[in-house]
Design a protein around this motif. Sequence first.
Motif, PDB file in Angstrom:
ATOM      1  N   ILE A  21      31.498  -4.911   0.106  1.00  0.00           N
ATOM      2  CA  ILE A  21      30.766  -5.915  -0.875  1.00  0.00           C
ATOM      3  C   ILE A  21      29.727  -6.442  -0.054  1.00  0.00           C
ATOM      4  CG2 ILE A  21      30.888  -8.207  -1.756  1.00  0.00           C
ATOM      5  CD1 ILE A  21      34.094  -8.047  -1.601  1.00  0.00           C
ATOM      6  N   PRO A  22      28.414  -5.771  -0.706  1.00  0.00           N
ATOM      7  CA  PRO A  22      27.059  -6.214   0.288  1.00  0.00           C
ATOM      8  C   PRO A  22      26.808  -7.682  -0.170  1.00  0.00           C
ATOM      9  CG  PRO A  22      26.734  -4.844  -1.638  1.00  0.00           C
ATOM     10  CD  PRO A  22      28.130  -4.858  -1.611  1.00  0.00           C
ATOM     11  N   VAL A  23      26.273  -8.456   0.693  1.00  0.00           N
ATOM     12  CA  VAL A  23      25.980  -9.879   0.731  1.00  0.00           C
ATOM     13  C   VAL A  23      24.426 -10.018   1.096  1.00  0.00           C
ATOM     14  CG1 VAL A  23      28.505 -10.671   0.712  1.00  0.00           C
ATOM     15  CG2 VAL A  23      26.947 -10.398   2.846  1.00  0.00           C
ATOM     16  N   PHE A  24      23.994 -11.185   0.764  1.00  0.00           N
ATOM     17  CA  PHE A  24      22.890 -11.902   0.950  1.00  0.00           C
ATOM     18  C   PHE A  24      23.189 -12.998   1.748  1.00  0.00           C
ATOM     19  CE2 PHE A  24      18.800 -14.157  -0.020  1.00  0.00           C
ATOM     20  CZ  PHE A  24      17.829 -13.292   0.405  1.00  0.00           C
ATOM     21  N   ILE A  25      22.879 -13.097   3.084  1.00  0.00           N
ATOM     22  CA  ILE A  25      23.005 -14.471   3.765  1.00  0.00           C
ATOM     23  C   ILE A  25      21.649 -15.028   4.250  1.00  0.00           C
ATOM     24  CG2 ILE A  25      23.108 -12.927   6.089  1.00  0.00           C
ATOM     25  CD1 ILE A  25      25.049 -14.916   6.876  1.00  0.00           C
ATOM     26  N   THR A  26      21.710 -16.235   4.077  1.00  0.00           N
ATOM     27  CA  THR A  26      20.251 -17.195   4.246  1.00  0.00           C
ATOM     28  C   THR A  26      20.751 -18.118   5.421  1.00  0.00           C
ATOM     29  OG1 THR A  26      19.792 -16.669   2.118  1.00  0.00           O
ATOM     30  CG2 THR A  26      18.515 -18.446   3.238  1.00  0.00           C
ATOM     31  N   ASN A  27      19.872 -18.502   6.148  1.00  0.00           N
ATOM     32  CA  ASN A  27      20.004 -19.616   6.959  1.00  0.00           C
ATOM     33  C   ASN A  27      19.536 -21.139   5.935  1.00  0.00           C
ATOM     34  OD1 ASN A  27      18.835 -22.053   8.809  1.00  0.00           O
ATOM     35  ND2 ASN A  27      18.667 -20.544  10.471  1.00  0.00           N
ATOM     36  N   GLU A  39      18.800 -12.142   5.271  1.00  0.00           N
ATOM     37  CA  GLU A  39      19.232 -10.875   5.399  1.00  0.00           C
ATOM     38  C   GLU A  39      19.712 -10.416   4.078  1.00  0.00           C
ATOM     39  OE1 GLU A  39      18.987  -8.433   7.721  1.00  0.00           O
ATOM     40  OE2 GLU A  39      18.034  -9.839   9.104  1.00  0.00           O
ATOM     41  N   TRP A  40      19.129  -9.220   3.521  1.00  0.00           N
ATOM     42  CA  TRP A  40      19.753  -8.623   2.196  1.00  0.00           C
ATOM     43  C   TRP A  40      20.291  -7.406   2.694  1.00  0.00           C
ATOM     44  CZ3 TRP A  40      21.510  -9.243  -1.978  1.00  0.00           C
ATOM     45  CH2 TRP A  40      21.651  -8.333  -2.992  1.00  0.00           C
ATOM     46  N   LEU A  41      21.613  -7.482   2.279  1.00  0.00           N
ATOM     47  CA  LEU A  41      22.657  -6.475   2.783  1.00  0.00           C
ATOM     48  C   LEU A  41      22.808  -6.506   4.366  1.00  0.00           C
ATOM     49  CD1 LEU A  41      21.282  -3.533   0.602  1.00  0.00           C
ATOM     50  CD2 LEU A  41      23.273  -5.035   0.046  1.00  0.00           C
ATOM     51  N   GLY A  42      22.394  -7.543   4.977  1.00  0.00           N
ATOM     52  CA  GLY A  42      22.507  -7.390   6.611  1.00  0.00           C
ATOM     53  C   GLY A  42      23.970  -7.647   6.687  1.00  0.00           C
ATOM     54  N   GLU A  57      22.477 -14.447  14.410  1.00  0.00           N
ATOM     55  CA  GLU A  57      21.428 -14.351  15.443  1.00  0.00           C
ATOM     56  C   GLU A  57      20.042 -14.223  14.874  1.00  0.00           C
ATOM     57  OE1 GLU A  57      22.976 -12.120  18.725  1.00  0.00           O
ATOM     58  OE2 GLU A  57      24.327 -13.815  19.488  1.00  0.00           O
ATOM     59  N   HIS A  58      20.117 -13.039  14.180  1.00  0.00           N
ATOM     60  CA  HIS A  58      19.029 -12.515  13.623  1.00  0.00           C
ATOM     61  C   HIS A  58      18.271 -13.492  12.704  1.00  0.00           C
ATOM     62  CE1 HIS A  58      16.497  -9.792  10.934  1.00  0.00           C
ATOM     63  NE2 HIS A  58      15.928  -9.242  12.177  1.00  0.00           N
ATOM     64  N   ILE A  59      19.114 -14.181  11.757  1.00  0.00           N
ATOM     65  CA  ILE A  59      18.415 -15.501  11.026  1.00  0.00           C
ATOM     66  C   ILE A  59      18.430 -16.788  11.564  1.00  0.00           C
ATOM     67  CG2 ILE A  59      19.227 -14.022   8.902  1.00  0.00           C
ATOM     68  CD1 ILE A  59      21.407 -16.183   8.230  1.00  0.00           C
ATOM     69  N   GLY A  60      18.753 -16.856  12.874  1.00  0.00           N
ATOM     70  CA  GLY A  60      18.584 -18.151  13.554  1.00  0.00           C
ATOM     71  C   GLY A  60      19.588 -19.147  13.658  1.00  0.00           C
ATOM     72  N   TYR A  66      20.614 -24.975  14.043  1.00  0.00           N
ATOM     73  CA  TYR A  66      21.044 -24.453  12.695  1.00  0.00           C
ATOM     74  C   TYR A  66      22.075 -24.088  12.802  1.00  0.00           C
ATOM     75  CZ  TYR A  66      15.674 -24.683  11.891  1.00  0.00           C
ATOM     76  OH  TYR A  66      14.661 -25.194  11.782  1.00  0.00           O
ATOM     77  N   GLU A  67      23.275 -24.745  11.692  1.00  0.00           N
ATOM     78  CA  GLU A  67      24.554 -24.177  11.575  1.00  0.00           C
ATOM     79  C   GLU A  67      24.786 -23.608  10.575  1.00  0.00           C
ATOM     80  OE1 GLU A  67      26.780 -27.331  14.553  1.00  0.00           O
ATOM     81  OE2 GLU A  67      25.788 -28.242  13.017  1.00  0.00           O
ATOM     82  N   GLU A  68      24.119 -24.336   9.451  1.00  0.00           N
ATOM     83  CA  GLU A  68      24.722 -23.919   8.071  1.00  0.00           C
ATOM     84  C   GLU A  68      23.916 -22.795   7.518  1.00  0.00           C
ATOM     85  OE1 GLU A  68      25.271 -28.311   6.357  1.00  0.00           O
ATOM     86  OE2 GLU A  68      23.316 -27.741   6.499  1.00  0.00           O
ATOM     87  N   PHE A  69      24.661 -21.734   6.517  1.00  0.00           N
ATOM     88  CA  PHE A  69      24.223 -20.789   5.898  1.00  0.00           C
ATOM     89  C   PHE A  69      24.970 -20.677   4.395  1.00  0.00           C
ATOM     90  CE2 PHE A  69      27.906 -19.978   8.251  1.00  0.00           C
ATOM     91  CZ  PHE A  69      28.726 -19.225   7.357  1.00  0.00           C
ATOM     92  N   PHE A  70      24.300 -19.756   3.793  1.00  0.00           N
ATOM     93  CA  PHE A  70      24.838 -19.626   2.404  1.00  0.00           C
ATOM     94  C   PHE A  70      25.014 -17.939   2.158  1.00  0.00           C
ATOM     95  CE2 PHE A  70      20.870 -20.717   1.291  1.00  0.00           C
ATOM     96  CZ  PHE A  70      20.171 -19.945   0.048  1.00  0.00           C
ATOM     97  N   PHE A  71      25.843 -17.461   1.486  1.00  0.00           N
ATOM     98  CA  PHE A  71      26.156 -16.339   0.830  1.00  0.00           C
ATOM     99  C   PHE A  71      25.717 -16.154  -0.568  1.00  0.00           C
ATOM    100  CE2 PHE A  71      29.171 -15.927   4.327  1.00  0.00           C
ATOM    101  CZ  PHE A  71      28.740 -15.065   5.144  1.00  0.00           C
ATOM    102  N   ASN A  72      24.952 -15.034  -0.980  1.00  0.00           N
ATOM    103  CA  ASN A  72      24.828 -14.685  -2.364  1.00  0.00           C
ATOM    104  C   ASN A  72      25.316 -13.648  -2.737  1.00  0.00           C
ATOM    105  OD1 ASN A  72      23.681 -16.722  -3.894  1.00  0.00           O
ATOM    106  ND2 ASN A  72      21.583 -16.382  -3.467  1.00  0.00           N
TER     107      ASN A  72
END
Length: 72
Positions: A21-27, A39-42, A57-60, A66-72
């Motif tokens: 399942i490819p995901v998009f992850i954002t800081n 990261e798209w497809l990261g 690490e790549h998205i900070g 920075y602790e919070e992230f979300f997946f799309n």
Amino acid sequence: MQTLPHVSTCLESTVVDLSTIPVFITNLGKYNEGELVDEWLGLALPTTSEHVTQCFEHIGIDGIQYEEFFFN
């Protein structure tokens, strides 16, 4: 299998099959500050904790500022 274009430095492979399942992850913190760090497809699920750490690490995502992230 479907071959996808390489768009992320986090991806080890650009070959994705139907068992992933490819995901998009954002800081989220930087997103709320007006900066898109993502990261798209990261990350393709299932994955390993080492790969998740590498993408964070790549998205900070440092667990301090920075602790919070979300997946799309």
